[in-house]
Motif scaffolding. Structure first.
Motif, PDB file in Angstrom:
ATOM      1  N   ASN A   1       0.808  -1.216   0.000  1.00 52.42           N
ATOM      2  CA  ASN A   1       0.000   0.000   0.000  1.00 52.42           C
ATOM      3  C   ASN A   1       0.843   1.268   0.000  1.00 52.42           C
ATOM      4  OD1 ASN A   1      -3.097  -0.526   0.258  1.00 52.42           O
ATOM      5  ND2 ASN A   1      -2.105  -2.121   1.475  1.00 52.42           N
ATOM      6  N   THR A   2       2.028   1.211   0.595  1.00 58.13           N
ATOM      7  CA  THR A   2       2.925   2.369   0.541  1.00 58.13           C
ATOM      8  C   THR A   2       3.313   2.669  -0.900  1.00 58.13           C
ATOM      9  OG1 THR A   2       3.810   1.975   2.756  1.00 58.13           O
ATOM     10  CG2 THR A   2       5.154   3.292   1.252  1.00 58.13           C
ATOM     11  N   GLN A   3       3.669   1.626  -1.642  1.00 60.53           N
ATOM     12  CA  GLN A   3       4.040   1.810  -3.041  1.00 60.53           C
ATOM     13  C   GLN A   3       2.840   2.252  -3.866  1.00 60.53           C
ATOM     14  OE1 GLN A   3       7.234   1.617  -4.520  1.00 60.53           O
ATOM     15  NE2 GLN A   3       5.988   2.670  -6.058  1.00 60.53           N
ATOM     16  N   LEU A   4       1.693   1.667  -3.583  1.00 55.55           N
ATOM     17  CA  LEU A   4       0.487   2.011  -4.331  1.00 55.55           C
ATOM     18  C   LEU A   4       0.138   3.488  -4.169  1.00 55.55           C
ATOM     19  CD1 LEU A   4      -2.730  -0.043  -4.656  1.00 55.55           C
ATOM     20  CD2 LEU A   4      -2.919   2.295  -3.852  1.00 55.55           C
ATOM     21  N   GLN A   5       0.183   3.983  -2.926  1.00 57.48           N
ATOM     22  CA  GLN A   5      -0.142   5.386  -2.695  1.00 57.48           C
ATOM     23  C   GLN A   5       0.893   6.313  -3.314  1.00 57.48           C
ATOM     24  OE1 GLN A   5      -2.950   6.668  -1.480  1.00 57.48           O
ATOM     25  NE2 GLN A   5      -3.805   4.609  -1.196  1.00 57.48           N
ATOM     26  N   GLU A   6       2.149   5.880  -3.369  1.00 59.15           N
ATOM     27  CA  GLU A   6       3.170   6.680  -4.043  1.00 59.15           C
ATOM     28  C   GLU A   6       2.863   6.767  -5.540  1.00 59.15           C
ATOM     29  OE1 GLU A   6       5.929   8.490  -3.099  1.00 59.15           O
ATOM     30  OE2 GLU A   6       4.969   8.287  -1.133  1.00 59.15           O
ATOM     31  N   ASP A   7       2.436   5.667  -6.131  1.00 60.54           N
ATOM     32  CA  ASP A   7       2.086   5.661  -7.548  1.00 60.54           C
ATOM     33  C   ASP A   7       0.865   6.539  -7.816  1.00 60.54           C
ATOM     34  OD1 ASP A   7       4.177   3.936  -8.008  1.00 60.54           O
ATOM     35  OD2 ASP A   7       2.927   2.126  -8.034  1.00 60.54           O
ATOM     36  N   ILE A   8      -0.092   6.519  -6.895  1.00 62.01           N
ATOM     37  CA  ILE A   8      -1.315   7.295  -7.076  1.00 62.01           C
ATOM     38  C   ILE A   8      -1.031   8.795  -7.077  1.00 62.01           C
ATOM     39  CG2 ILE A   8      -3.424   8.000  -5.834  1.00 62.01           C
ATOM     40  CD1 ILE A   8      -4.019   5.093  -5.335  1.00 62.01           C
ATOM     41  N   LYS A   9       0.025   9.204  -6.392  1.00 59.68           N
ATOM     42  CA  LYS A   9       0.368  10.626  -6.365  1.00 59.68           C
ATOM     43  C   LYS A   9       0.692  11.165  -7.763  1.00 59.68           C
ATOM     44  CE  LYS A   9       2.181  10.652  -1.623  1.00 59.68           C
ATOM     45  NZ  LYS A   9       3.396  10.813  -0.781  1.00 59.68           N
ATOM     46  N   LYS A  10       1.035  10.270  -8.673  1.00 61.18           N
ATOM     47  CA  LYS A  10       1.350  10.684 -10.044  1.00 61.18           C
ATOM     48  C   LYS A  10       0.095  10.846 -10.895  1.00 61.18           C
ATOM     49  CE  LYS A  10       5.462   7.735  -9.660  1.00 61.18           C
ATOM     50  NZ  LYS A  10       6.110   6.495 -10.175  1.00 61.18           N
TER      51      LYS A  10
END
Length: 513
Positions: A446-455
């Motif tokens: 989920n940490t990686q997912l939320q980082e990707d969503i910021k884009k």
């Protein structure tokens, strides 16, 4: 395009008990897909609990005029059960509901479904490695696995309007359409301008005396490439299944490309905006109305909508668009925040669903009696959208961060079912009590997912049903569906706690002889 293939040969056998081995929540697309794959694997010890009286979920419920899908028909169907005679490129509600009814009948699922049965609570009994499930009528059952197919769009959201109790006319949500009300010659107030309103407003506008649309924010609306399939096309699809499969694959690739529109400052996003602006300019002459219907946020930040008749409906002389908001309701009128009164005989809520309230109002408790609502206090999240740490043998389809804005949710569901089936196979093959995703694996995902969503444009600042009130995006997948398929093609059980059985229990998971 097919989701990851499933090849499961073991089965679950009843162990001298009348309680179900696997409990599936909901007989919509996800629940049916899960059940079909269980049966294909020779697993028949499951029960689907459906709160309504028939299958098809959201396609059973949303019977409003013009109800249809914004994903092309050949892709909005199971890869293993193609339908070659779809009537049009974008199917309408009755045809989609009939398709899922066909699937339930063809694969022998109806005897496994308990209709008009709603689950109120489910709690994991660690000592027995069982889910104790209670229905709203007080009945209790036990299951080794609890699998949710409830989805994200099943709880209609109806805002509270001050003074609504004073309104003497009919008032209903689009997902609970009152077909007993004849709207001909009526003054109708529509609250909300989302995906449902986009479809039903053009259908009812010609017959009402006046329609007042209360719009909070406009949407980017682009043309819908819809038309009936010809008799020849349907005949060719039936005669040459490979042609139908190629057609499906090409649709998938075209839609997959559209994810690029959801990246910040995307060229493809600008193309969507250009197409929408052209539609507004073509159909709306009034400059003030044009301004009301033109969004001030990037395309994709809220759901991009497809329609060929929305803007023509907005241009009708008997339709008005109000953006001041609703202050309160009186008998026969809605009073805007600007003080203006808008006469109404009927109020229709096109206000969508409680999309971020996953699995509510059910109470689900995992290890140590921890509530899922407590675990999701800061916004729902799961490991790959299917599992939550601390809730053993509990799986979801169409769970947190698996919604799409560009492709077919059926594809995502098939990926999830494949993944869950591999977990079931591991439980059988290793004779485990339960599997439970590890906290660090879930956190890292989920940490990686939320980082990707910021884009993405979803993080651009506009409000949408994709995110919680705090701003956390809990609904959408952060990338291409191909990436999701790649991650879900194999269940990495190293990311799960694998609890061995303390002793033989009943009911119990075991391989077939």
């Amino acid at each position: 395009m097919n989701a990851a293939p499933t090849t499961h040969s073991a089965s679950l056998a009843r162990a001298g008990t009348a309680t179900p081995q696997i409990a599936i929540l909901g007989a919509g697309a996800a629940g049916l897909c899960m059940a079909i794959q269980l049966k294909k694997a020779g697993i028949n010890s499951f029960t689907i609990y459906e709160k309504a009286g028939s299958v098809a979920g959201t396609w059973r419920d949303n019977t409003y005029p013009g109800s249809g899908c914004d994903v092309p028909s050949h892709l909005y169907s199971f890869s293993f059960e193609p339908k070659h005679d779809w009537s049009r490129k974008f199917a309408r509600q009755p045809e989609i509901e009939a398709y899922f009814q066909h699937c339930a009948e063809k694969y022998g699922l109806l005897p496994h479904i308990r209709f008009n049965t709603e689950i109120a609570e489910a709690a994991f009994d660690e000592e027995e490695a069982l889910w104790r499930i209670r229905m709203t009528d007080g009945e209790e059952v036990s299951a080794a696995l609890f699998i949710s197919g409830a989805g994200q769009l099943n709880q209609p959201f109806t805002p509270h309007l001050e003074g609504i109790e004073n309104f003497k006319g009919a008032a209903f949500h689009s997902a609970r359409w009152n077909h007993g009300i004849d709207l001909t010659g009526k003054k109708v107030a529509v609250v909300g301008s989302g995906a449902s309103a986009i479809q039903f407003v053009p259908e009812i506008a010609p017959k009402v005396e006046h329609l007042t649309l209360f719009q909070r924010t406009p949407n980017w609306v682009v043309p819908k490439a819809d038309r009936p399939y010809t008799r020849l096309e349907k005949a060719l699809f039936k005669r040459f299944p490979a042609l139908a499969k190629l057609h499906r694959y090409m649709i998938y690739l075209t839609l997959e490309r559209n994810f690029l529109a959801f990246l910040k400052d995307s060229f493809f996003g600008k193309l969507f905006e250009k197409a929408a602006r052209k539609e507004i300019e073509t159909h709306i002459e009034d400059p003030e109305l044009r301004e009301k219907l033109t969004p001030d946020f990037p395309a994709g930040c809220k759901r991009i909508l497809l329609s060929n008749d929305w803007f023509p409906a907005m241009a009708r002389p008997n339709v008005s668009v109000e953006t001041a908001g609703i202050d309160h309701v009186e008998d026969g009128a809605l009073i805007g925040k600007d003080g203006r009164a808008h006469a109404a005989d009927v109020i229709i809520y096109g206000t969508g669903f409680k999309a971020t309230d996953f699995l509510c109002p059910m109470e689900i408790k995992g290890l140590g009696g921890r509530s899922l609502n407590e675990a999701w206090r800061e916004g729902a999240e799961a490991y790959r959208g299917v599992a939550v740490s601390g809730f053993p043998n509990f799986f979801m389809m169409y769970g947190p961060n698996t919604n799409l804005g560009h492709n077919s949710i059926i594809f995502m569901i098939e990926c999830q079912v494949n993944y869950i089936m591999q977990c079931v196979q591991a439980l059988i093959g290793k004779d485990l009590a339960y599997v439970d995703v590890k906290p660090d694996a879930m956190s890292a995902f989920n940490t990686q997912l939320q980082e990707d969503i910021k884009k993405s444009v979803w993080a651009s600042g506009c409000t949408s049903w994709y995110k919680t009130e705090s701003g956390k995006i809990t609904n959408n997948w952060s990338s291409f569906t191909m990436k999701y398929w790649w991650q879900m093609r194999r269940a990495d059980l190293a990311h799960f706690v694998q609890a061995v059985k303390r002793r033989r229990k009943t009911p119990n998971l075991q391989a077939a002889d």
